[in-house]
Design an enzyme around this catalytic site. Structure first.
Site, mmCIF file in Angstrom:
data_model
loop_
_atom_site.group_PDB
_atom_site.id
_atom_site.type_symbol
_atom_site.label_atom_id
_atom_site.label_comp_id
_atom_site.label_asym_id
_atom_site.label_seq_id
_atom_site.Cartn_x
_atom_site.Cartn_y
_atom_site.Cartn_z
ATOM 1 N N ASP A 39 31.351 17.255 95.252
ATOM 2 C CA ASP A 39 31.008 16.339 96.349
ATOM 3 C C ASP A 39 31.076 14.860 95.964
ATOM 4 O O ASP A 39 30.110 14.115 96.186
ATOM 5 C CB ASP A 39 29.589 16.662 96.861
ATOM 6 C CG ASP A 39 29.436 18.106 97.314
ATOM 7 O OD1 ASP A 39 30.362 18.630 97.933
ATOM 8 O OD2 ASP A 39 28.379 18.700 97.041
ATOM 9 N N GLU A 207 32.142 19.182 107.883
ATOM 10 C CA GLU A 207 31.062 18.603 107.064
ATOM 11 C C GLU A 207 31.603 17.466 106.205
ATOM 12 O O GLU A 207 32.793 17.130 106.276
ATOM 13 C CB GLU A 207 30.441 19.681 106.161
ATOM 14 C CG GLU A 207 31.452 20.309 105.211
ATOM 15 C CD GLU A 207 30.920 21.530 104.468
ATOM 16 O OE1 GLU A 207 29.858 22.057 104.831
ATOM 17 O OE2 GLU A 207 31.602 21.957 103.519
HETATM 18 C C1 6LW Z 1 28.022 20.014 100.678
HETATM 19 C C2 6LW Z 1 29.125 20.173 101.604
HETATM 20 C C3 6LW Z 1 30.032 20.839 100.704
HETATM 21 O O1 6LW Z 1 26.883 19.462 101.166
HETATM 22 O O2 6LW Z 1 29.316 21.739 99.996
HETATM 23 O O3 6LW Z 1 32.124 20.884 99.750
HETATM 24 C C4 6LW Z 1 27.963 21.431 100.215
HETATM 25 N N1 6LW Z 1 31.244 20.479 100.565
HETATM 26 O O4 6LW Z 1 29.664 19.010 102.111
HETATM 27 C C5 6LW Z 1 27.185 21.590 98.973
HETATM 28 O O5 6LW Z 1 27.828 20.920 97.924
#
Ligand code: 6LW
Length: 533
Positions: A39, A207
């Protein structure tokens, strides 16, 4: 050659050689931050670059890296390094601090993040990115995870995040929203705007959003598909900060999900953009290197070139994927001091690369005269509380780690030694006890004694040597005469997707415990080495 030519050549050479005496290479290697570095988020302040990652329940949490050239990164501090800031007690290894965003505005650094299982969304601030960082400003009104910040031309600060959808039209549908963050009141104010559910009508887990205002247009970059094989980066455009956002025709702008299960780099996604002081655009993102589809190093941080064609970011033009080697950014080459292979435990604090697991409630180690003294406590690494464990990231598929330990006990419950740790249910330990050395495997919560060898002397050298998916443990009374203990073991024990091993990453280090009983004993470590092999 004339005197003038010689002079120019010497000056040229001096420019090419930095103060560590290395010449600047043409290319750089990915990952730029190997091992457990998920991240990534990045920002630039003048000629300086700062990068943060998620760390879940490792303490200290949220490492802050600094670089001048986007390739050489130095760990300069952690946003969460005081136990009062955040309590990871009781949290499984996949919870805790998720994906952070780092930004700089008006003389202040901001890191905004979510502690899943311990208070949810918060931000911390610092004038010096190395710290100290403030106590968390909690945002209880902010739903979901993955917050990001953007200051617009109107001077207002906008929060972007992801949250769940009540009446889902497809499985794993989530929504990206924004709302104004009032930094005086330290809370979200005004209306919440839904920006997108992702670019596809079956987009799962939209996300990790970041919003940018570039050339008068708003660019929303996010991830879709979840943080595994289907991970992808998509972009969306709008004339107004609150939308409507239109998905780019080129979406996904970056993914490896179409490269097949056997491609050695999976899960590319969760990216952030940065523009250099010279106008180039680059992006950091996470990815998972795999061996035979097995991922033991967890999510790592990669770098890719970005060129804009109109409003559309093109990632590594001509390739469209993350490269293991490519031309480096047009920036001065400034290598940083590497972690020495041998940590001699000099000084009165541990090097920044060391972490414990979950928030410590009491001090459990001391450094004195070049020795690390680890207190035996009743807590064990198999539980969800802090135990006497110190680990550093495993950064290579082929690595070696070793230590020299002095430890003696007359009690059957006391043990100390070396560990490879992924979660409370997935780890190896090679421990010395009252009468022997014991190699233990804990896989998906089930503990197995692999080998036991009678061992009496107080001092012992312990070593792990990993070769891709296998690891050999060894021991001895001198480094030159180590003996294997047990057969080669499988590193599937610490791989992604095995039991509760997800999101976080693996570490190697030292551990001591008195297994549920009080103790006044200590294990003393002379040094610890970690190196790529
Ligand atoms: C994070 C989300 C993700 O919050 O995995 O790869 C989750 N992305 O954005 C946990 O790292």
């Amino acid at each position: 050659m004339s005197f003038k030519t010689i002079k120019i050549t010497i000056i040229g050479l001096l420019f090419c050689l930095n103060f560590y005496g290395q010449s600047a290479p043409e290319n750089f290697d990915n990952p730029i931050l190997p091992g457990y570095h998920p991240d990534p988020s990045i920002c630039r302040v003048g000629d300086d670059y700062y990068l943060v990652n998620s760390t879940f329940i490792w303490f200290p949490g949220i490492p802050v890296y600094h670089s001048k050239d986007l390739v050489n990164w130095e760990l300069i501090g952690h946003a969460i390094n005081r136990p009062e800031q955040m309590d990871f007690t009781g949290l499984p290894d996949k919870l805790g601090v998720f994906a952070p965003t780092i930004r700089f505005h008006d003389g202040l650094f901001y890191i905004i993040n979510t502690c899943v299982g311990c208070g949810m969304n918060f931000y911390v601030t610092a004038t010096n990115p190395a710290g100290p960082w403030s106590d968390p400003n909690w945002l209880p009104e902010a739903p979901g995870i993955d917050p990001s910040l953007m200051w617009d031309d109107d001077g207002k600060c906008y929060y972007t995040g992801m949250t769940g959808v009540e009446d889902k039209q497809w499985p794993d549908q989530s929504v990206i929203f924004n709302q104004e963050l009032d930094l005086n009141q330290k809370k979200l104010v005004g209306e919440r705007h839904e920006l997108t559910f992702g670019h596809a009508n079956n987009a799962s887990y939209s996300e990790g959003p970041h919003l940018y205002h570039i050339n008068g247009k708003y660019l929303l970059m996010l991830s879709e598909g979840g943080t595994g094989l289907f991970h992808a980066l998509t972009v969306h455009h709008s004339d107004s900060i609150n939308g409507p956002y239109i998905a780019d025709y080129i979406n996904p702008v970056l993914t490896h999900r179409n490269l097949g299960l056997d491609y050695p780099l999976h899960a590319i996604g969760h990216g952030d953009l940065v523009q250099t002081q010279h106008g180039e655009w680059w992006s950091v993102m996470l990815g998972k290197r795999n061996i035979d589809r097995i991922i033991t190093l967890s999510r790592e941080t990669f770098l890719a070139k970005v060129e804009f064609e109109g409003q559309t970011p093109i990632f590594n033009p001509g390739y469209g994927k993350v490269l293991m080697e490519q031309k480096r950014p047009d920036l001065p080459w400034i290598p940083v001091k590497k972690n020495p292979i041998k940590d001699q435990f000099e000084g009165d604090s541990l090097a920044l690369k060391w972490y414990t697991i979950r928030t410590p409630k009491e001090s459990f180690y001391t450094l004195k005269d070049g020795l690390l003294k680890l207190k035996l406590r009743k807590e064990v690494m198999d539980s969800l509380v802090n135990s006497s464990i110190l680990v550093q990231r495993i950064e290579h598929h082929k690595f070696e780690a070793a230590t020299k330990m002095s430890f003696k006990t007359s009690k059957a419950n006391e043990q100390a030694g070396i560990t490879i740790y992924r979660t409370n249910e997935n780890h190896y330990t090679l421990l010395k006890d009252k009468t022997s050395l014991v190699l233990l495997k804990t896989f998906m919560g089930e503990k197995t004694e692999i080998a036991r060898i009678p061992y009496k002397s107080k001092e012992v050298y312990l070593k792990v040597k990993a070769n891709d998916l296998e690891v050999q443990f060894s021991y001895g009374t001198a480094m030159e005469s180590l003996q294997p203990i047990g057969e080669k073991q499988s590193l599937i024990v610490i791989a992604d997707g095995q039991g509760n091993a997800m999101f976080n990453g693996p570490g190697v280090g030292v551990y001591a415990t008195s297994n549920g009983k009080k103790s006044k004993n200590n294990a003393v470590f002379d040094w610890f080495t970690y190196s790529e092999k």
